[in-house]
Design a protein around this motif. Sequence first.
Motif, short mmCIF file in Angstrom:
data_model
loop_
_atom_site.label_atom_id
_atom_site.label_comp_id
_atom_site.label_asym_id
_atom_site.label_seq_id
_atom_site.Cartn_x
_atom_site.Cartn_y
_atom_site.Cartn_z
N ASP A 86 0.76 -1.19 -0.15
CA ASP A 86 0.17 0.13 -0.08
C ASP A 86 0.80 1.30 -0.09
N VAL A 87 1.76 1.36 -0.85
CA VAL A 87 2.81 2.67 -1.08
C VAL A 87 1.84 3.63 -1.67
N PRO A 88 2.01 4.71 -1.13
CA PRO A 88 1.30 5.86 -2.10
C PRO A 88 2.15 6.16 -3.29
N LEU A 89 1.47 6.29 -4.42
CA LEU A 89 2.15 6.63 -5.61
C LEU A 89 1.96 7.88 -6.20
N PRO A 90 3.17 8.47 -6.85
CA PRO A 90 3.26 9.82 -7.41
C PRO A 90 2.14 10.10 -8.55
N PRO A 91 1.73 11.37 -8.58
CA PRO A 91 0.82 11.86 -9.83
C PRO A 91 1.26 11.15 -11.03
N ASP A 92 0.35 10.76 -12.14
CA ASP A 92 0.64 10.36 -13.37
C ASP A 92 1.19 11.55 -13.97
N GLY A 93 2.01 10.85 -15.24
CA GLY A 93 2.83 11.99 -15.91
C GLY A 93 4.19 12.21 -15.42
N PRO A 94 4.88 12.76 -16.20
CA PRO A 94 6.34 13.21 -15.96
C PRO A 94 6.52 14.03 -14.85
N CYS A 95 7.28 13.77 -13.76
CA CYS A 95 7.37 14.68 -12.53
C CYS A 95 8.59 14.27 -11.78
N CYS A 96 8.94 15.16 -11.04
CA CYS A 96 9.91 15.03 -9.93
C CYS A 96 9.24 15.23 -8.41
N CYS A 97 9.91 14.62 -7.43
CA CYS A 97 9.58 15.09 -6.29
C CYS A 97 10.47 15.83 -5.33
N VAL A 98 10.17 16.60 -4.53
CA VAL A 98 11.05 17.45 -3.80
C VAL A 98 10.18 17.32 -2.34
N SER A 99 10.61 16.44 -1.24
CA SER A 99 10.05 16.27 -0.13
C SER A 99 10.71 16.84 1.05
N ILE A 100 9.89 17.60 1.71
CA ILE A 100 10.39 18.59 2.74
C ILE A 100 10.16 18.38 4.13
N GLU A 101 10.81 18.22 5.09
CA GLU A 101 10.25 18.31 6.59
C GLU A 101 10.54 19.47 7.14
N ILE A 102 9.33 19.95 8.00
CA ILE A 102 9.22 21.09 8.79
C ILE A 102 9.25 20.73 10.14
N GLY A 103 10.06 21.23 10.96
CA GLY A 103 10.22 21.22 12.43
C GLY A 103 9.96 22.38 13.04
#
Length: 522
Positions: free
Chosen positions: A309-326
Amino acid sequence: MSIIQPFTSDYDEFLRDESRSVGTASCIAFTESESDVAAIMRELHGRGTSITIQGSRTGLAAGAVPQDGCILNLSRMNRYLGMRRDAEGRFFLRVQPGLTLMELNAALRTRTIPSEGWDAESLDVRQAFLDAPLQTFPTDPTETSASIGGMAACNASGARSYRFGAMRGHVNAVRLVLADGDVVSVARGEVVAHNGLLTLATEGGRTVQAQIPSYAMPHAKCASGYYAAEGMDAIDAIVGSDGTLGAITELELELMEASQSVWDVACFLPDEQCSLDFVAQARRVEHVTSIEYIDDAALDVLRDRATGDVPLPPDGPCCCVSIEIGADDDEEAMDSLEALMEALEKAGGDADATWVASTVAEREGQRAFRHAVPESVNRIIDERRREHPRITKLGSDMSVPFDRLPEAVALYRSTLSRERLQAATWGHIGDAHLHVNILPRDMDEYARGKALFAEWAHEITAMGGAVSAEHGVGKLKRDFLEIMYGKDAIREMARFKLAFDPKAQLGRGNFFSETLLDLLKD
Protein backbone atom coordinates in the motif's frame (compact mmCIF):
# COMPACT_ATOMS: atom_id res chain seq x y z
CA MET A 1 40.13 -17.70 28.71
CA SER A 2 40.16 -15.81 25.41
CA ILE A 3 36.82 -14.98 23.81
CA ILE A 4 38.49 -15.04 20.39
CA GLN A 5 37.01 -17.91 18.40
CA PRO A 6 38.31 -19.60 15.23
CA PHE A 7 36.29 -18.49 12.24
CA THR A 8 33.87 -21.10 10.87
CA SER A 9 31.03 -21.07 8.36
CA ASP A 10 28.62 -20.43 11.26
CA TYR A 11 29.82 -16.81 11.16
CA ASP A 12 29.68 -16.27 7.40
CA GLU A 13 27.20 -13.37 7.72
CA PHE A 14 29.96 -11.37 9.45
CA LEU A 15 32.07 -11.44 6.31
CA ARG A 16 29.84 -8.89 4.60
CA ASP A 17 28.00 -5.61 5.05
CA GLU A 18 25.31 -3.81 3.02
CA SER A 19 27.82 -3.07 0.27
CA ARG A 20 27.43 -6.75 -0.70
CA SER A 21 31.20 -7.12 -0.59
CA VAL A 22 32.46 -10.35 0.99
CA GLY A 23 35.73 -10.76 2.89
CA THR A 24 37.70 -13.41 4.76
CA ALA A 25 38.68 -13.89 8.40
CA SER A 26 40.60 -16.35 10.53
CA CYS A 27 38.94 -15.57 13.87
CA ILE A 28 36.09 -13.61 15.42
CA ALA A 29 35.28 -12.11 18.82
CA PHE A 30 32.07 -10.67 20.27
CA THR A 31 32.56 -8.22 23.12
CA GLU A 32 30.29 -6.91 25.87
CA SER A 33 32.59 -4.47 27.64
CA GLU A 34 35.55 -2.18 27.14
CA SER A 35 37.69 -4.59 29.16
CA ASP A 36 36.83 -7.33 26.63
CA VAL A 37 37.92 -5.09 23.78
CA ALA A 38 41.17 -4.10 25.50
CA ALA A 39 42.04 -7.71 26.29
CA ILE A 40 41.44 -8.80 22.69
CA MET A 41 43.46 -5.91 21.32
CA ARG A 42 46.39 -6.76 23.60
CA GLU A 43 46.32 -10.42 22.60
CA LEU A 44 46.09 -9.72 18.87
CA HIS A 45 48.66 -6.94 19.07
CA GLY A 46 51.14 -9.45 20.38
CA ARG A 47 50.37 -11.78 17.51
CA GLY A 48 50.49 -9.00 14.90
CA THR A 49 47.00 -9.99 13.72
CA SER A 50 44.95 -7.50 11.69
CA ILE A 51 41.59 -6.46 13.19
CA THR A 52 38.37 -5.35 11.50
CA ILE A 53 35.97 -3.56 13.85
CA GLN A 54 32.25 -4.11 13.22
CA GLY A 55 28.94 -2.83 14.51
CA SER A 56 25.64 -3.57 12.78
CA ARG A 57 27.30 -3.94 9.35
CA THR A 58 24.86 -1.54 7.65
CA GLY A 59 27.63 0.38 5.87
CA LEU A 60 27.78 0.77 2.10
CA ALA A 61 31.55 1.21 1.65
CA ALA A 62 32.78 -2.20 2.94
CA GLY A 63 34.43 -0.62 5.98
CA ALA A 64 33.29 -3.56 8.14
CA VAL A 65 34.24 -6.24 5.60
CA PRO A 66 37.37 -8.06 6.88
CA GLN A 67 40.55 -8.58 4.90
CA ASP A 68 41.63 -11.74 6.74
CA GLY A 69 42.69 -11.47 10.39
CA CYS A 70 40.19 -11.14 13.23
CA ILE A 71 36.70 -9.65 13.30
CA LEU A 72 35.98 -7.60 16.43
CA ASN A 73 32.20 -7.26 16.61
CA LEU A 74 30.84 -4.69 19.07
CA SER A 75 27.10 -5.22 18.45
CA ARG A 76 26.57 -6.76 21.91
CA MET A 77 27.89 -3.60 23.56
CA ASN A 78 24.50 -1.87 23.55
CA ARG A 79 24.05 -0.47 27.05
CA TYR A 80 23.16 3.02 28.24
CA LEU A 81 25.91 4.12 30.63
CA GLY A 82 24.81 7.41 32.17
CA MET A 83 23.57 10.94 31.65
CA ARG A 84 24.58 14.46 32.59
CA ARG A 85 23.27 17.99 32.12
CA ASP A 86 25.39 21.07 31.53
CA ALA A 87 24.96 24.61 32.87
CA GLU A 88 22.87 25.55 29.83
CA GLY A 89 20.40 22.74 30.47
CA ARG A 90 21.51 20.48 27.61
CA PHE A 91 21.34 16.72 28.15
CA PHE A 92 24.25 14.39 27.29
CA LEU A 93 23.78 10.63 27.12
CA ARG A 94 26.63 8.08 27.40
CA VAL A 95 26.17 4.87 25.42
CA GLN A 96 28.09 1.86 24.20
CA PRO A 97 28.80 1.68 20.45
CA GLY A 98 26.59 -1.32 19.64
CA LEU A 99 23.37 0.49 20.55
CA THR A 100 21.31 0.96 17.39
CA LEU A 101 19.76 4.21 16.27
CA MET A 102 16.35 2.52 16.29
CA GLU A 103 16.77 1.55 19.96
CA LEU A 104 17.99 5.02 20.88
CA ASN A 105 15.15 6.79 19.08
CA ALA A 106 12.54 4.55 20.72
CA ALA A 107 14.01 5.08 24.19
CA LEU A 108 14.07 8.86 23.74
CA ARG A 109 10.59 9.00 22.25
CA THR A 110 9.04 6.94 25.06
CA ARG A 111 11.35 8.27 27.80
CA THR A 112 12.30 4.70 28.74
CA ILE A 113 16.09 4.86 28.84
CA PRO A 114 17.32 1.94 30.98
CA SER A 115 19.38 3.11 33.97
CA GLU A 116 20.68 -0.10 35.50
CA GLY A 117 24.06 0.44 37.12
CA TRP A 118 23.98 4.24 36.82
CA ASP A 119 25.57 6.42 39.49
CA ALA A 120 23.52 8.78 41.66
CA GLU A 121 24.33 11.86 39.57
CA SER A 122 23.17 10.17 36.36
CA LEU A 123 19.96 9.00 38.06
CA ASP A 124 19.21 12.56 39.18
CA VAL A 125 19.76 13.83 35.64
CA ARG A 126 17.55 11.06 34.27
CA GLN A 127 14.72 12.32 36.46
CA ALA A 128 15.24 15.83 35.11
CA PHE A 129 15.18 14.32 31.60
CA LEU A 130 11.81 12.72 32.34
CA ASP A 131 10.41 16.08 33.46
CA ALA A 132 11.92 18.12 30.62
CA PRO A 133 10.52 18.69 27.11
CA LEU A 134 10.95 15.66 24.85
CA GLN A 135 14.56 15.20 23.71
CA THR A 136 15.88 13.75 20.45
CA PHE A 137 19.11 12.77 18.71
CA PRO A 138 19.05 14.52 15.32
CA THR A 139 21.37 12.36 13.17
CA ASP A 140 19.11 10.21 10.98
CA PRO A 141 20.68 7.92 8.37
CA THR A 142 17.98 6.06 6.45
CA GLU A 143 19.05 2.72 7.94
CA THR A 144 17.90 2.99 11.57
CA SER A 145 19.39 -0.40 12.42
CA ALA A 146 22.80 1.29 12.16
CA SER A 147 24.83 1.20 15.36
CA ILE A 148 25.84 4.44 17.08
CA GLY A 149 29.50 3.42 16.94
CA GLY A 150 29.26 2.69 13.21
CA MET A 151 27.58 6.04 12.64
CA ALA A 152 30.49 7.74 14.39
CA ALA A 153 33.02 5.67 12.45
CA CYS A 154 31.80 6.97 9.08
CA ASN A 155 30.46 10.37 10.24
CA ALA A 156 26.94 9.40 9.16
CA SER A 157 24.37 12.05 8.42
CA GLY A 158 21.09 11.62 6.52
CA ALA A 159 18.22 13.90 5.63
CA ARG A 160 18.24 16.16 8.70
CA SER A 161 21.91 17.00 8.29
CA TYR A 162 20.58 19.85 6.14
CA ARG A 163 19.64 21.63 9.38
CA PHE A 164 21.56 19.83 12.11
CA GLY A 165 24.80 18.68 10.47
CA ALA A 166 26.40 15.23 10.49
CA MET A 167 27.22 12.88 13.36
CA ARG A 168 30.54 14.57 14.18
CA GLY A 169 28.90 17.67 15.64
CA HIS A 170 26.74 15.66 18.06
CA VAL A 171 29.48 13.54 19.66
CA ASN A 172 30.83 15.22 22.77
CA ALA A 173 33.19 12.58 24.16
CA VAL A 174 34.61 9.17 23.27
CA ARG A 175 36.64 6.37 24.74
CA LEU A 176 38.92 4.74 22.18
CA VAL A 177 40.80 1.46 22.67
CA LEU A 178 44.03 1.49 20.66
CA ALA A 179 45.58 -1.45 18.85
CA ASP A 180 47.79 -2.35 21.84
CA GLY A 181 44.87 -2.30 24.29
CA ASP A 182 45.69 1.11 25.79
CA VAL A 183 42.82 3.60 26.07
CA VAL A 184 42.33 7.23 25.09
CA SER A 185 39.48 9.08 26.79
CA VAL A 186 38.75 12.55 25.46
CA ALA A 187 35.93 15.08 25.68
CA ARG A 188 35.27 17.91 23.27
CA GLY A 189 37.41 20.94 24.08
CA GLU A 190 40.01 19.00 26.08
CA VAL A 191 42.49 18.31 23.26
CA VAL A 192 42.88 20.50 20.18
CA ALA A 193 45.56 20.57 17.49
CA HIS A 194 48.42 22.98 18.01
CA ASN A 195 51.05 23.76 15.38
CA GLY A 196 49.64 20.98 13.26
CA LEU A 197 49.89 18.33 15.97
CA LEU A 198 47.34 16.40 18.02
CA THR A 199 48.78 15.20 21.31
CA LEU A 200 46.77 12.76 23.40
CA ALA A 201 47.62 11.09 26.70
CA THR A 202 46.63 7.45 27.14
CA GLU A 203 45.40 5.91 30.36
CA GLY A 204 48.49 3.68 30.24
CA GLY A 205 50.71 6.71 30.67
CA ARG A 206 52.11 7.17 27.17
CA THR A 207 51.58 9.91 24.57
CA VAL A 208 50.17 9.69 21.06
CA GLN A 209 51.35 12.56 18.88
CA ALA A 210 49.96 12.75 15.35
CA GLN A 211 50.66 15.25 12.57
CA ILE A 212 47.44 16.65 11.10
CA PRO A 213 47.26 16.15 7.29
CA SER A 214 47.78 19.43 5.45
CA TYR A 215 44.93 19.22 2.92
CA ALA A 216 41.97 21.63 3.05
CA MET A 217 38.55 20.14 3.78
CA PRO A 218 35.91 20.83 1.12
CA HIS A 219 33.12 23.33 1.75
CA ALA A 220 30.58 20.59 1.17
CA LYS A 221 29.00 17.73 3.11
CA CYS A 222 31.92 15.36 3.67
CA ALA A 223 32.73 11.91 5.06
CA SER A 224 35.92 11.52 3.02
CA GLY A 225 38.91 10.56 5.14
CA TYR A 226 40.22 12.11 8.34
CA TYR A 227 38.94 15.53 9.32
CA ALA A 228 41.89 17.91 9.21
CA ALA A 229 42.15 21.57 10.23
CA GLU A 230 44.46 23.71 12.34
CA GLY A 231 43.07 24.00 15.88
CA MET A 232 40.73 21.05 15.33
CA ASP A 233 39.34 19.02 18.21
CA ALA A 234 40.60 15.47 18.79
CA ILE A 235 36.98 14.25 18.71
CA ASP A 236 36.73 15.43 15.11
CA ALA A 237 39.66 13.22 14.08
CA ILE A 238 38.21 10.11 15.72
CA VAL A 239 34.71 10.55 14.26
CA GLY A 240 34.89 9.54 10.61
CA SER A 241 38.05 7.43 11.00
CA ASP A 242 36.40 4.22 9.70
CA GLY A 243 37.85 1.94 12.38
CA THR A 244 41.45 2.76 11.45
CA LEU A 245 42.58 4.48 14.68
CA GLY A 246 40.99 2.36 17.40
CA ALA A 247 37.77 0.79 18.64
CA ILE A 248 35.24 3.28 20.01
CA THR A 249 33.89 1.72 23.22
CA GLU A 250 31.87 4.62 24.60
CA LEU A 251 30.31 7.79 23.20
CA GLU A 252 28.69 10.78 24.87
CA LEU A 253 25.93 12.14 22.64
CA GLU A 254 24.46 15.62 22.85
CA LEU A 255 20.67 15.56 22.78
CA MET A 256 18.39 18.39 21.72
CA GLU A 257 14.79 19.39 22.34
CA ALA A 258 12.44 17.78 19.85
CA SER A 259 10.26 19.91 17.58
CA GLN A 260 6.64 20.00 18.71
CA SER A 261 5.17 20.15 15.20
CA VAL A 262 6.79 17.99 12.52
CA TRP A 263 5.19 17.99 9.06
CA ASP A 264 6.25 16.22 5.87
CA VAL A 265 5.50 17.92 2.57
CA ALA A 266 5.87 16.08 -0.77
CA CYS A 267 5.96 18.56 -3.66
CA PHE A 268 5.71 17.43 -7.29
CA LEU A 269 7.28 19.47 -10.08
CA PRO A 270 7.25 18.97 -13.85
CA ASP A 271 11.00 18.49 -14.35
CA GLU A 272 14.44 18.62 -12.79
CA GLN A 273 15.17 22.27 -13.58
CA CYS A 274 11.94 23.34 -11.85
CA SER A 275 12.97 21.19 -8.90
CA LEU A 276 16.37 22.88 -8.67
CA ASP A 277 14.70 26.30 -8.79
CA PHE A 278 12.29 25.28 -6.03
CA VAL A 279 15.02 23.87 -3.79
CA ALA A 280 16.95 27.15 -4.00
CA GLN A 281 13.86 28.95 -2.71
CA ALA A 282 12.95 26.32 -0.13
CA ARG A 283 16.36 26.70 1.53
CA ARG A 284 15.29 30.22 2.54
CA VAL A 285 12.17 29.07 4.41
CA GLU A 286 12.29 28.94 8.21
CA HIS A 287 11.93 25.69 10.17
CA VAL A 288 12.87 23.42 7.26
CA THR A 289 14.87 20.46 8.62
CA SER A 290 15.38 18.43 5.44
CA ILE A 291 15.03 18.78 1.66
CA GLU A 292 15.04 15.48 -0.24
CA TYR A 293 14.72 14.65 -3.93
CA ILE A 294 13.43 11.84 -6.15
CA ASP A 295 13.88 12.24 -9.91
CA ASP A 296 11.45 11.24 -12.66
CA ALA A 297 13.29 8.01 -13.50
CA ALA A 298 13.12 6.85 -9.88
CA LEU A 299 9.40 7.66 -9.73
CA ASP A 300 8.87 5.63 -12.91
CA VAL A 301 10.55 2.65 -11.27
CA LEU A 302 8.35 3.12 -8.20
CA ARG A 303 5.17 3.14 -10.29
CA ASP A 304 6.26 -0.07 -12.00
CA ARG A 305 7.77 -2.04 -9.12
CA ALA A 306 6.23 -0.85 -5.85
CA THR A 307 4.44 -3.45 -3.73
CA GLY A 308 1.90 -3.13 -0.95
CA ASP A 309 0.00 0.00 0.00
CA VAL A 310 2.68 2.50 -1.00
CA PRO A 311 1.34 5.92 -2.07
CA LEU A 312 2.10 6.51 -5.74
CA PRO A 313 3.07 9.85 -7.34
CA PRO A 314 0.77 11.65 -9.79
CA ASP A 315 0.58 10.29 -13.33
CA GLY A 316 2.77 11.85 -15.97
CA PRO A 317 6.37 13.11 -15.91
CA CYS A 318 7.33 14.70 -12.60
CA CYS A 319 10.00 14.92 -9.92
CA CYS A 320 9.45 15.04 -6.17
CA VAL A 321 10.99 17.38 -3.62
CA SER A 322 10.16 16.15 -0.12
CA ILE A 323 10.55 18.60 2.76
CA GLU A 324 10.33 18.16 6.51
CA ILE A 325 9.23 21.08 8.67
CA GLY A 326 10.18 21.04 12.35
CA ALA A 327 8.57 23.88 14.31
CA ASP A 328 7.62 24.85 17.86
CA ASP A 329 3.91 24.74 17.14
CA ASP A 330 1.37 24.24 14.34
CA GLU A 331 1.14 27.98 13.65
CA GLU A 332 4.86 28.17 12.87
CA ALA A 333 4.58 25.02 10.76
CA MET A 334 1.70 26.51 8.77
CA ASP A 335 3.65 29.70 8.13
CA SER A 336 6.51 27.61 6.72
CA LEU A 337 4.10 25.56 4.61
CA GLU A 338 2.56 28.68 3.09
CA ALA A 339 6.01 30.03 2.23
CA LEU A 340 6.89 26.72 0.59
CA MET A 341 3.70 26.68 -1.45
CA GLU A 342 4.38 30.18 -2.71
CA ALA A 343 7.87 29.12 -3.79
CA LEU A 344 6.47 25.95 -5.36
CA GLU A 345 4.01 27.86 -7.55
CA LYS A 346 6.78 30.22 -8.68
CA ALA A 347 8.94 27.24 -9.67
CA GLY A 348 6.19 25.69 -11.78
CA GLY A 349 4.74 23.21 -9.29
CA ASP A 350 1.12 22.71 -8.26
CA ALA A 351 0.26 23.36 -4.62
CA ASP A 352 -3.02 21.45 -5.03
CA ALA A 353 -1.08 18.27 -5.93
CA THR A 354 1.11 18.51 -2.81
CA TRP A 355 0.93 15.89 -0.05
CA VAL A 356 0.98 17.36 3.47
CA ALA A 357 1.41 14.98 6.40
CA SER A 358 0.98 16.41 9.90
CA THR A 359 0.11 13.29 11.91
CA VAL A 360 2.30 10.32 12.79
CA ALA A 361 0.25 7.99 10.57
CA GLU A 362 0.38 10.38 7.61
CA ARG A 363 4.11 10.87 8.03
CA GLU A 364 4.65 7.11 8.09
CA GLY A 365 2.85 6.95 4.73
CA GLN A 366 5.22 9.49 3.21
CA ARG A 367 8.20 7.71 4.76
CA ALA A 368 7.01 4.46 3.15
CA PHE A 369 6.76 6.29 -0.18
CA ARG A 370 10.38 7.50 0.03
CA HIS A 371 11.72 4.15 1.20
CA ALA A 372 9.86 2.29 -1.54
CA VAL A 373 12.00 4.01 -4.18
CA PRO A 374 15.34 2.26 -3.37
CA GLU A 375 13.45 -0.96 -2.60
CA SER A 376 11.89 -0.88 -6.07
CA VAL A 377 15.27 -0.24 -7.67
CA ASN A 378 16.75 -3.18 -5.76
CA ARG A 379 14.06 -5.46 -7.21
CA ILE A 380 15.24 -4.59 -10.72
CA ILE A 381 18.84 -5.41 -9.79
CA ASP A 382 17.81 -8.67 -8.14
CA GLU A 383 16.06 -9.71 -11.35
CA ARG A 384 19.08 -8.82 -13.49
CA ARG A 385 21.44 -10.70 -11.17
CA ARG A 386 19.71 -13.93 -12.09
CA GLU A 387 21.32 -13.66 -15.51
CA HIS A 388 24.43 -11.68 -14.46
CA PRO A 389 25.19 -12.67 -10.82
CA ARG A 390 28.17 -10.33 -10.44
CA ILE A 391 26.38 -7.07 -11.15
CA THR A 392 25.17 -4.79 -8.35
CA LYS A 393 23.53 -1.42 -8.19
CA LEU A 394 26.15 1.32 -8.37
CA GLY A 395 25.25 4.16 -6.01
CA SER A 396 27.17 7.43 -5.83
CA ASP A 397 27.66 9.41 -2.61
CA MET A 398 29.23 12.65 -3.85
CA SER A 399 28.48 16.22 -2.78
CA VAL A 400 29.36 19.73 -3.94
CA PRO A 401 28.98 23.25 -2.56
CA PHE A 402 25.35 24.23 -3.15
CA ASP A 403 26.16 26.86 -5.75
CA ARG A 404 27.74 24.11 -7.90
CA LEU A 405 24.70 21.79 -7.71
CA PRO A 406 23.30 22.67 -11.19
CA GLU A 407 26.74 22.01 -12.67
CA ALA A 408 26.98 18.65 -10.91
CA VAL A 409 23.49 17.63 -12.07
CA ALA A 410 24.37 18.60 -15.65
CA LEU A 411 27.52 16.44 -15.38
CA TYR A 412 25.51 13.43 -14.21
CA ARG A 413 22.90 13.79 -16.95
CA SER A 414 25.28 14.36 -19.84
CA THR A 415 27.61 11.49 -18.97
CA LEU A 416 24.81 9.02 -18.25
CA SER A 417 23.31 9.88 -21.64
CA ARG A 418 26.70 9.49 -23.32
CA GLU A 419 27.17 6.03 -21.83
CA ARG A 420 23.49 5.06 -22.39
CA LEU A 421 23.15 3.87 -18.80
CA GLN A 422 19.91 3.55 -16.87
CA ALA A 423 19.91 5.47 -13.60
CA ALA A 424 17.58 6.57 -10.83
CA THR A 425 18.47 9.50 -8.58
CA TRP A 426 17.39 10.47 -5.10
CA GLY A 427 18.93 11.98 -2.00
CA HIS A 428 19.72 15.01 0.06
CA ILE A 429 19.37 17.80 -2.47
CA GLY A 430 19.23 20.48 0.23
CA ASP A 431 22.87 19.61 0.97
CA ALA A 432 23.76 19.38 -2.76
CA HIS A 433 24.24 15.67 -2.16
CA LEU A 434 22.53 13.28 -4.58
CA HIS A 435 22.73 9.50 -4.77
CA VAL A 436 22.87 8.70 -8.49
CA ASN A 437 22.12 4.97 -8.80
CA ILE A 438 23.22 3.26 -11.99
CA LEU A 439 21.25 0.11 -12.84
CA PRO A 440 23.51 -2.02 -15.08
CA ARG A 441 21.92 -4.58 -17.36
CA ASP A 442 25.09 -6.64 -17.85
CA MET A 443 28.77 -6.73 -16.93
CA ASP A 444 29.74 -4.33 -19.71
CA GLU A 445 27.39 -1.68 -18.32
CA TYR A 446 28.61 -2.48 -14.82
CA ALA A 447 32.21 -1.79 -15.89
CA ARG A 448 31.24 1.40 -17.69
CA GLY A 449 29.29 2.55 -14.65
CA LYS A 450 32.27 2.07 -12.36
CA ALA A 451 34.48 3.97 -14.81
CA LEU A 452 31.92 6.77 -14.87
CA PHE A 453 32.08 7.06 -11.08
CA ALA A 454 35.83 7.59 -11.32
CA GLU A 455 35.27 10.30 -13.92
CA TRP A 456 32.73 11.94 -11.63
CA ALA A 457 35.18 11.82 -8.72
CA HIS A 458 37.65 13.96 -10.71
CA GLU A 459 34.97 16.45 -11.80
CA ILE A 460 33.26 16.70 -8.39
CA THR A 461 36.63 17.27 -6.73
CA ALA A 462 37.33 20.09 -9.21
CA MET A 463 34.03 21.68 -8.14
CA GLY A 464 35.21 21.71 -4.50
CA GLY A 465 33.12 18.69 -3.57
CA ALA A 466 33.60 15.42 -1.70
CA VAL A 467 33.79 11.88 -3.10
CA SER A 468 31.95 10.54 -0.06
CA ALA A 469 29.42 12.74 1.68
CA GLU A 470 27.95 10.38 4.27
CA HIS A 471 28.79 6.69 3.70
CA GLY A 472 32.46 6.89 4.58
CA VAL A 473 35.33 5.60 2.45
CA GLY A 474 35.94 2.07 3.64
CA LYS A 475 37.51 -0.11 0.97
CA LEU A 476 35.27 0.66 -1.98
CA LYS A 477 36.09 4.38 -2.26
CA ARG A 478 39.78 4.20 -1.40
CA ASP A 479 40.87 5.11 -4.93
CA PHE A 480 38.44 8.05 -4.98
CA LEU A 481 40.14 9.38 -1.85
CA GLU A 482 43.42 9.68 -3.73
CA ILE A 483 41.63 11.46 -6.58
CA MET A 484 40.19 13.95 -4.09
CA TYR A 485 43.30 14.71 -2.02
CA GLY A 486 46.30 13.50 -4.08
CA LYS A 487 49.04 10.95 -3.37
CA ASP A 488 51.05 13.15 -1.00
CA ALA A 489 47.99 13.81 1.16
CA ILE A 490 47.20 10.09 1.34
CA ARG A 491 50.70 9.51 2.68
CA GLU A 492 50.09 12.20 5.30
CA MET A 493 46.86 10.46 6.25
CA ALA A 494 48.64 7.11 6.51
CA ARG A 495 51.29 8.59 8.83
CA PHE A 496 48.48 10.06 10.97
CA LYS A 497 46.98 6.57 11.28
CA LEU A 498 50.33 4.99 12.15
CA ALA A 499 50.75 7.38 15.08
CA PHE A 500 47.73 5.63 16.67
CA ASP A 501 48.31 2.17 15.18
CA PRO A 502 52.06 1.68 14.51
CA LYS A 503 51.68 -1.91 13.28
CA ALA A 504 48.83 -0.95 10.91
CA GLN A 505 46.61 -3.69 12.35
CA LEU A 506 43.28 -1.85 12.43
CA GLY A 507 40.84 -1.56 9.54
CA ARG A 508 43.20 -3.03 6.95
CA GLY A 509 42.10 -1.90 3.50
CA ASN A 510 40.11 1.09 4.75
CA PHE A 511 41.41 4.42 3.36
CA PHE A 512 44.79 2.95 2.35
CA SER A 513 46.29 0.11 0.39
CA GLU A 514 48.13 -2.44 2.50
CA THR A 515 51.20 -1.82 0.35
CA LEU A 516 51.37 1.84 1.36
CA LEU A 517 50.93 1.14 5.07
CA ASP A 518 53.53 -1.63 5.03
CA LEU A 519 55.97 0.69 3.26
CA LEU A 520 55.50 3.56 5.71
CA LYS A 521 55.45 1.51 8.91
CA ASP A 522 58.79 -0.04 8.00
